[in-house]
Scaffold this active site. Structure first.
Site, mmCIF file in Angstrom:
data_model
loop_
_atom_site.group_PDB
_atom_site.id
_atom_site.type_symbol
_atom_site.label_atom_id
_atom_site.label_comp_id
_atom_site.label_asym_id
_atom_site.label_seq_id
_atom_site.Cartn_x
_atom_site.Cartn_y
_atom_site.Cartn_z
ATOM 1 N N ASN A 28 0.829 -1.197 0.000
ATOM 2 C CA ASN A 28 0.000 0.000 0.000
ATOM 3 C C ASN A 28 0.866 1.251 0.000
ATOM 4 O OD1 ASN A 28 0.679 -0.785 2.698
ATOM 5 N ND2 ASN A 28 -0.987 0.453 3.537
ATOM 6 N N VAL A 29 0.373 2.289 -0.663
ATOM 7 C CA VAL A 29 1.105 3.548 -0.836
ATOM 8 C C VAL A 29 0.151 4.699 -0.531
ATOM 9 C CG1 VAL A 29 2.405 5.006 -2.443
ATOM 10 C CG2 VAL A 29 2.564 2.509 -2.624
ATOM 11 N N GLU A 30 0.564 5.603 0.357
ATOM 12 C CA GLU A 30 -0.260 6.744 0.754
ATOM 13 C C GLU A 30 0.450 8.050 0.431
ATOM 14 O OE1 GLU A 30 -1.916 4.192 4.611
ATOM 15 O OE2 GLU A 30 -0.598 5.934 4.899
ATOM 16 N N CYS A 39 -9.798 -5.223 1.883
ATOM 17 C CA CYS A 39 -10.973 -4.393 2.118
ATOM 18 C C CYS A 39 -11.980 -4.626 0.992
ATOM 19 C CB CYS A 39 -10.581 -2.920 2.192
ATOM 20 S SG CYS A 39 -10.028 -2.226 0.613
ATOM 21 N N CYS A 94 -10.854 -3.554 -2.508
ATOM 22 C CA CYS A 94 -9.949 -4.444 -3.241
ATOM 23 C C CYS A 94 -10.637 -5.732 -3.679
ATOM 24 C CB CYS A 94 -8.725 -4.752 -2.390
ATOM 25 S SG CYS A 94 -7.660 -3.312 -2.156
ATOM 26 N N GLU A 109 -3.499 -4.584 -2.968
ATOM 27 C CA GLU A 109 -4.006 -5.460 -4.025
ATOM 28 C C GLU A 109 -4.063 -4.735 -5.366
ATOM 29 O OE1 GLU A 109 -5.588 -7.081 -0.141
ATOM 30 O OE2 GLU A 109 -5.251 -5.104 -1.008
#
EC number: 3.5.4.5
Length: 301
Positions: free
Chosen positions: A64-66, A104, A107, A79
């Site tokens: 994951n990338v924020e 989630c 995804c 995902e």
């Protein structure tokens, strides 16, 4: 294998599994925890990693990338990263994946764009996540993705059964006229970026809006990255083209910060009802303020 790359070739995967005395499928969960260190989570501090096995025998990673100072919907889910990594490397199907936390709903929905998605096998490595008691795991502990979204809405509801889906070949037959440029000047570098972005747009998966688009990025060392828009039947889980190109950057850019991105090109249709320009500009201006952003309009030949 101590520091896994985002793509592990089939022979390397087989060798690593043999050394551990396990199958390649059983190898997947062991790669999840080390892969979590690759996540970029300045907001949540909650690192998610997913490790998938494609039909080619290659192993692919996703994290994951924020992006701070931006709305959360700009984030890349692990995902989504995995599926984008599959497309960037020409993988035709996802057979198994192990993930650090239960996917989630966003995804679970995005994964439906893969053909035969309910038959993909999933294993959650977090011991605090218990599977549905009605779901039967296989001998390696994997469950059908269909058990996580039993009453699914997906491409089967909107597209013909023979329509190419997300991991399958696409050619949108797009072309660009130099007159369609909305930027001034055209160096060799920007011409290369334009062609890369056009090629990306031609691989875009946009069967619901018919608004394909592609993005190319270049870093300060001259290395080029690319990505394309990928839609979900549920619309909101769709993957933007800048985010897709940033997956390429995170996976292949040596771990550098986004400030190293100095140029970007977006190719999309001028009359598109779903346009990427404004949200792409916002994202790029926020993560790399000095990045030169150009837009070219394409048409269907």
């Amino acid at each position: 294998m101590d520091k896994p790359s985002f793509v592990i070739q089939s022979k390397e995967a087989e060798s690593a599994a043999k050394q551990l005395g396990v199958s390649v499928i059983q190898l997947l969960p062991s790669l999840v925890k080390p892969a979590q260190s690759y996540a970029r989570t300045p907001i949540s501090k909650f690192n998610v990693a997913v490790v998938g096995l494609g039909s080619s025998g290659r192993i692919f990673l996703g994290v994951n990338v924020e992006f701070p100072n931006l709305p959360l919907h700009h984030s890349i889910h692990a995902e989504q990263f995995l599926v984008t990594n599959l497309t960037l490397n020409g993988e035709r199907h996802l057979n198994f994946f192990a993930v650090s936390a239960a996917p989630c709903g966003h995804c679970r929905q995005f994964l439906q764009e893969i053909r035969d998605a309910p038959e993909i096998k999933i294993l959650i490595t977090d011991p605090n996540n218990s599977a549905d008691s009605d779901s039967a795991a296989d001998s390696d502990g994997f469950l059908r993705l269909g058990s996580f979204l039993p009453h699914r809405f997906g491409p089967d509801d909107l597209l013909g059964k023979d329509h190419p889906l997300l991991l399958e070949s696409h050619d949108n037959h797009l072309k660009i006229s130099d007159l369609d440029s909305i930027c001034n000047g055209n160096t060799d570098s920007s011409a290369d970026l334009k062609q890369t972005a056009l090629a990306a747009a031609n691989r875009s998966y946009a069967p619901y809006s018919l608004c394909p688009s592609g993005v190319s990025l270049v870093d300060c060392d001259g290395k080029v990255y690319r990505g394309w828009y990928m839609e979900s039947a549920a619309y909101n889980p769709s993957m933007g083209p800048v985010q897709a190109a940033l997956v390429d950057y995170v996976a292949n850019g040596g771990g550098g910060g986004y400030e190293r991105i100095v140029g970007a090109v977006l190719v999309e249709k001028e009359d598109a009802v779903v346009r990427q320009e404004h949200t792409a500009r916002l994202l790029l201006e926020t993560i790399s303020p000095k990045c030169e952003f150009k837009v070219f309009h394409c048409y269907e030949a």
